[in-house]
Design a protein around this motif. Structure first.
Motif, PDB file in Angstrom:
ATOM      1  N   LEU A   1       2.883  -5.160  -2.135  1.00 32.10           N
ATOM      2  CA  LEU A   1       2.125  -4.618  -3.297  1.00 32.10           C
ATOM      3  C   LEU A   1       2.098  -3.222  -3.330  1.00 32.10           C
ATOM      4  CD1 LEU A   1      -0.998  -6.902  -3.936  1.00 32.10           C
ATOM      5  CD2 LEU A   1       1.005  -6.427  -5.487  1.00 32.10           C
ATOM      6  N   LEU A   2       2.968  -2.573  -3.980  1.00 33.96           N
ATOM      7  CA  LEU A   2       3.164  -0.953  -3.896  1.00 33.96           C
ATOM      8  C   LEU A   2       2.286  -0.425  -4.930  1.00 33.96           C
ATOM      9  CD1 LEU A   2       7.106  -0.862  -3.970  1.00 33.96           C
ATOM     10  CD2 LEU A   2       5.699  -0.574  -2.081  1.00 33.96           C
ATOM     11  N   ASP A   3       1.977   0.805  -4.482  1.00 34.15           N
ATOM     12  CA  ASP A   3       1.139   1.867  -5.677  1.00 34.15           C
ATOM     13  C   ASP A   3       2.076   2.694  -6.078  1.00 34.15           C
ATOM     14  OD1 ASP A   3      -1.762   2.482  -6.017  1.00 34.15           O
ATOM     15  OD2 ASP A   3      -0.841   4.335  -5.916  1.00 34.15           O
ATOM     16  N   ILE A   4       2.396   2.733  -7.266  1.00 29.39           N
ATOM     17  CA  ILE A   4       3.516   3.414  -7.890  1.00 29.39           C
ATOM     18  C   ILE A   4       2.729   4.363  -8.891  1.00 29.39           C
ATOM     19  CG2 ILE A   4       5.494   3.398  -9.444  1.00 29.39           C
ATOM     20  CD1 ILE A   4       6.264   0.723  -8.499  1.00 29.39           C
TER      21      ILE A   4
ATOM     22  N   GLY B   1       0.902  -1.330   0.113  1.00 28.60           N
ATOM     23  CA  GLY B   1      -0.147   0.075  -0.076  1.00 28.60           C
ATOM     24  C   GLY B   1       0.804   1.240   0.074  1.00 28.60           C
ATOM     25  N   ASP B   2       2.074   1.066   0.209  1.00 27.97           N
ATOM     26  CA  ASP B   2       2.861   2.326   0.270  1.00 27.97           C
ATOM     27  C   ASP B   2       2.897   2.815  -1.375  1.00 27.97           C
ATOM     28  OD1 ASP B   2       3.742   2.324   2.877  1.00 27.97           O
ATOM     29  OD2 ASP B   2       5.533   1.565   2.455  1.00 27.97           O
ATOM     30  N   ARG B   3       2.896   4.451  -1.069  1.00 27.21           N
ATOM     31  CA  ARG B   3       2.902   4.862  -2.631  1.00 27.21           C
ATOM     32  C   ARG B   3       4.334   5.277  -3.017  1.00 27.21           C
ATOM     33  NH1 ARG B   3      -0.859   9.653  -3.827  1.00 27.21           N
ATOM     34  NH2 ARG B   3      -0.804   8.785  -5.841  1.00 27.21           N
ATOM     35  N   ILE B   4       4.577   5.185  -4.205  1.00 22.79           N
ATOM     36  CA  ILE B   4       5.957   5.370  -4.650  1.00 22.79           C
ATOM     37  C   ILE B   4       5.746   6.161  -5.917  1.00 22.79           C
ATOM     38  CG2 ILE B   4       8.033   4.337  -5.715  1.00 22.79           C
ATOM     39  CD1 ILE B   4       7.312   3.671  -2.824  1.00 22.79           C
TER      40      ILE B   4
ATOM     41  N   PHE C   1       3.968  10.480  -0.817  1.00 20.76           N
ATOM     42  CA  PHE C   1       4.812   9.367  -1.291  1.00 20.76           C
ATOM     43  C   PHE C   1       6.139   8.944  -0.194  1.00 20.76           C
ATOM     44  CE2 PHE C   1       3.219  11.212  -4.932  1.00 20.76           C
ATOM     45  CZ  PHE C   1       2.588  10.162  -5.666  1.00 20.76           C
ATOM     46  N   SER C   2       6.200   7.588  -0.359  1.00 22.41           N
ATOM     47  CA  SER C   2       7.422   7.054   0.810  1.00 22.41           C
ATOM     48  C   SER C   2       8.485   7.250  -0.036  1.00 22.41           C
ATOM     49  CB  SER C   2       7.086   5.483   1.297  1.00 22.41           C
ATOM     50  OG  SER C   2       5.655   5.292   1.770  1.00 22.41           O
TER      51      SER C   2
END
Length: 284
Positions: A79-82, A52-55, A118-119
């Protein structure tokens, strides 16, 4: 310009390189070369993601980095959110996971709703796109959209301290290249320029790692000679806009210099080289 120049697509006046199929192939090859230079790592940042971290990937180009980074983390159960942005969608991939989003934006003016979301932000090779004013806007925007503790990673190739000149053609090409950057207000010395700017903006833990990409026929240790030649061919519009800077008068003359340089690099493999940098910084 000659007929060949009209067949190439440029997304803007500010960005010096094309955004077309020929450039897409070159960028993907350059991606593989850059990753190999840093021991096969897609990132050097000390990252610890959760699903869920946003990139953010700025200047995504063909999206190849984001797709590989997404897959690498998915294989580790994350599972990242890019969010991938670029000033043109001409090179975006046609197929991509639903967690990867592609949009047209400039890093100098990101959506206000992205404040602190964004991380991690990754950006690569804007040395041919930004002048001092735009770099300041870009770094400020990246700082704004990162979460506290988030990292930014900037990957750039040296554009001022050059080492392409191993013969008469490549010496002339190197001089033309310097003129292109000066004529367009770009600073190529980003290894010296970016770390102080990051600190001035408020980033901490600023770090820089450099590698040397050798130029040769096989490209085993960096750039293949003909791939570097394609980069310089892509600058033809700007060379002609600068009236050849006293070195050439036509596109054909410029291409002769590019091809002569490729032959010199082929015949003297690993004597010419390019510096590539990864610059890391953390938002406190």
């Amino acid at each position: 310009m000659d007929e060949l120049d009209h067949q190439r697509f440029y997304a803007s006046e500010q960005y010096l390189l094309p955004a077309d199929e020929v450039e897409t192939l070159r960028l993907n090859a350059q991606h593989r070369m850059a990753v190999k230079a840093f021991e096969g790592k897609l990132s050097l940042a000390p990252l610890n993601f959760k699903s869920g971290d946003r990139i953010l990937e700025s200047a995504a180009g063909t999206g190849i980095w984001a797709l590989e980074f997404f897959e690498q983390n998915r294989n580790q159960g994350v599972l990242l959110d890019i969010e991938c942005i670029d000033i043109s969608d001409r090179q975006f991939p046609r197929n991509y996971p639903s967690n990867v989003h592609l949009s047209i934006h400039s890093v100098t003016e990101l959506p206000i709703e992205w404040n602190g979301t964004f991380s991690y932000a990754h950006q690569r090779l804007l040395v041919s796109a930004l002048n001092d004013t735009l770099w300041r806007k870009a770094i400020s925007e990246l700082f704004r959209v990162l979460t506290p503790g988030g990292w930014v990673e900037l990957v750039e190739i040296e554009g001022e301290d050059l080492h392409y000149d191993i013969g008469p053609f490549s010496t002339k090409l190197q001089a033309i290249f310097r003129n292109v950057y000066v004529n367009n207000g770009h600073s190529g010395a980003l290894a010296a320029y970016l770390p102080p700017l990051l600190k001035e903006t408020g980033f901490v833990d600023v770090q820089l790692e450099s590698r040397r990409l050798l130029v040769g026929k096989s490209g085993e240790n960096g750039y293949r000679s003909d791939e570097l030649g394609k980069f310089f061919s892509g600058l033809k519009r700007n060379v002609l806009n600068g009236a050849g800077f006293g070195f050439v008068q036509t596109g054909e003359e410029y291409e002769e210099i590019v091809q002569g340089s490729v032959s010199e690099w082929d015949a003297n493999s690993d004597k010419a080289w390019v510096a590539i940098y990864t610059i890391l910084a953390r938002k406190p």
